[in-house]
Motif scaffolding. Structure first.
Motif, PDB file in Angstrom:
ATOM      1  N   UNK A  70      24.434   0.362 -12.998  1.00  0.00           N
ATOM      2  CA  UNK A  70      24.198   0.421 -11.561  1.00  0.00           C
ATOM      3  C   UNK A  70      25.494   0.615 -10.774  1.00  0.00           C
ATOM      4  N   UNK A  71      26.521  -0.151 -11.110  1.00  0.00           N
ATOM      5  CA  UNK A  71      27.779  -0.019 -10.383  1.00  0.00           C
ATOM      6  C   UNK A  71      28.402   1.352 -10.618  1.00  0.00           C
ATOM      7  N   UNK A  72      28.227   1.890 -11.822  1.00  0.00           N
ATOM      8  CA  UNK A  72      28.767   3.219 -12.114  1.00  0.00           C
ATOM      9  C   UNK A  72      28.075   4.319 -11.333  1.00  0.00           C
ATOM     10  N   UNK A  73      26.758   4.241 -11.236  1.00  0.00           N
ATOM     11  CA  UNK A  73      26.023   5.301 -10.551  1.00  0.00           C
ATOM     12  C   UNK A  73      26.290   5.273  -9.047  1.00  0.00           C
ATOM     13  N   UNK A  80      21.655  14.003 -10.837  1.00  0.00           N
ATOM     14  CA  UNK A  80      21.556  13.668 -12.247  1.00  0.00           C
ATOM     15  C   UNK A  80      21.982  12.250 -12.564  1.00  0.00           C
ATOM     16  N   UNK A  81      22.934  11.713 -11.785  1.00  0.00           N
ATOM     17  CA  UNK A  81      23.469  10.382 -12.094  1.00  0.00           C
ATOM     18  C   UNK A  81      22.376   9.316 -12.060  1.00  0.00           C
ATOM     19  N   UNK A 109      20.975  13.671 -22.341  1.00  0.00           N
ATOM     20  CA  UNK A 109      20.869  15.122 -22.089  1.00  0.00           C
ATOM     21  C   UNK A 109      19.580  15.453 -21.356  1.00  0.00           C
ATOM     22  N   UNK A 110      18.512  14.766 -21.735  1.00  0.00           N
ATOM     23  CA  UNK A 110      17.241  14.932 -21.037  1.00  0.00           C
ATOM     24  C   UNK A 110      17.414  14.612 -19.548  1.00  0.00           C
ATOM     25  N   UNK A 111      18.054  13.480 -19.228  1.00  0.00           N
ATOM     26  CA  UNK A 111      18.269  13.099 -17.839  1.00  0.00           C
ATOM     27  C   UNK A 111      19.158  14.072 -17.095  1.00  0.00           C
ATOM     28  N   UNK A 112      20.199  14.553 -17.758  1.00  0.00           N
ATOM     29  CA  UNK A 112      21.116  15.506 -17.129  1.00  0.00           C
ATOM     30  C   UNK A 112      20.411  16.821 -16.789  1.00  0.00           C
ATOM     31  N   UNK A 113      19.660  17.352 -17.748  1.00  0.00           N
ATOM     32  CA  UNK A 113      18.950  18.609 -17.505  1.00  0.00           C
ATOM     33  C   UNK A 113      17.879  18.444 -16.431  1.00  0.00           C
ATOM     34  N   UNK A 114      17.184  17.320 -16.475  1.00  0.00           N
ATOM     35  CA  UNK A 114      16.151  17.058 -15.473  1.00  0.00           C
ATOM     36  C   UNK A 114      16.773  16.961 -14.080  1.00  0.00           C
ATOM     37  N   UNK A 115      17.935  16.320 -13.984  1.00  0.00           N
ATOM     38  CA  UNK A 115      18.622  16.207 -12.700  1.00  0.00           C
ATOM     39  C   UNK A 115      19.046  17.552 -12.149  1.00  0.00           C
ATOM     40  N   UNK A 116      19.606  18.413 -13.002  1.00  0.00           N
ATOM     41  CA  UNK A 116      19.998  19.752 -12.555  1.00  0.00           C
ATOM     42  C   UNK A 116      18.782  20.540 -12.077  1.00  0.00           C
TER      43      UNK A 116
END
Length: 318
Positions: A153-156, A195-196, A221-228
């Motif tokens: 949470x703090x990172x995002x 994506x974050x 990778x799933x989350x990154x692609x979905x975010x883009x």
């Protein structure tokens, strides 16, 4: 084979009901946590309730799906609330007059438009702090798990997350930021701003569900692609739809370096669909049951992409 196919159809038909059931539980848990804010000023609490009263709940449901049924249900719900508080706070900040200066969000006045800019800022700060407090008090977690969830949470929120993405989106890249070309700049902003949070949902779900490290990398990778993909779809709507259809201010990205502005609508649509296919490939590789994820993604993206005119203009393409 016929029975297997029928079973899949029946399972897919149940997924919207499962999502709706989870969202009802989540909304009740949000109400519970917001009821604990007293003796905070009533106006501040009202602003928080108003800001959190609606939404797709995409990120909490994604966390729930990744965590799976074996995870502690109370911990999943509480972490989902914390994540939604961070998401809501980011929207409040993005909408501020000094940021995107938006007056409409989800078909209703933005927080600063209804409660004033100062209360909006304080509400966002309060939600961010309360999110950390919730994560730090999750039931049934060992210290290492709890620390990892708080770190997510703090990172995002911070310097390599939403704060960085908003700064780059508003003021662009300096020479020291090391962005070589338009695609790199666009990809980095999309990863930080959109994506974050999706990756945070996936990573938190993986921790709560006890997923192995090799699965976690594929899920990221799933989350990154979905975010883009989500940001490209959102950019298409922003430029090619209207506020009556979207429920928020449109044309907010005029003059910004988005995928749509640089490459045009046809290529943006192609890229969005390619990213969704890549996300699905990573999901299958992680070994999770893909149908609930696919149902969720279809429910989110189909209405978004359906708003894009069939003969979308390519104005703004380089």
């Amino acid at each position: 084979m016929h029975q297997q196919a029928l079973d899949k159809v029946n399972a897919a038909a149940r997924h919207p009901d499962a999502q709706a059931g989870f969202v009802r539980q989540l909304d009740l848990r949000i109400t519970h946590h917001l009821s604990q804010l007293s003796p905070a000023p009533a106006r501040l609490v009202e602003a928080a309730r108003d800001a959190m009263s609606s939404g797709k709940r995409l990120r909490p449901y994604l966390l729930h799906l990744v965590a799976g049924d074996a995870a502690d249900g109370d911990a999943v719900l509480d972490m989902a609330v914390a994540l939604e508080m961070v998401h809501t706070a980011s929207l409040i900040v993005d909408d501020l007059p000094s940021m995107d200066n938006a007056l409409l969000r989800r078909g209703r006045p933005t927080t600063h438009a209804r409660f004033g800019e100062a209360t909006a800022i304080l509400t966002a700060i309060g939600l961010l702090n309360h999110a950390i407090s919730i994560a730090n008090g999750l039931p049934g977690m060992d210290p290492a798990q709890r620390n990892a969830l708080v770190a997510i949470l703090s990172g995002v929120m911070g310097w390599q997350g939403l704060v960085a993405g908003q700064e780059l989106d508003l003021n662009g890249f300096s020479d020291a930021d090391g962005a070589d070309d338009a695609l790199d700049r666009i990809t980095r902003i999309n990863a930080l701003k959109t994506g974050a949070l999706l990756c945070a949902a996936v990573e938190a779900g993986a921790i709560l569900g006890g997923q192995a490290d090799d699965k976690r990398s594929l899920l990221r990778r799933f989350g990154e692609d979905l975010g883009q993909a989500f940001q490209i779809a959102d950019d298409l709507i922003d430029m090619l739809s209207d506020s009556a259809a979207t429920g928020k201010d449109c044309r907010q990205d005029v003059g910004k370096e988005t995928y749509l502005a640089v490459y045009g609508a046809d290529e943006a649509l192609r890229r969005c669909r390619a990213l969704l296919a890549s996300a699905d490939e990573a999901l299958v590789g992680a070994g999770l049951e893909p149908d609930p994820f696919r149902s969720m993604i279809d429910a989110i993206f189909t209405p978004m992409l359906d708003r894009v005119p069939q003969s979308a203009p390519n104005a703004g393409a380089a």
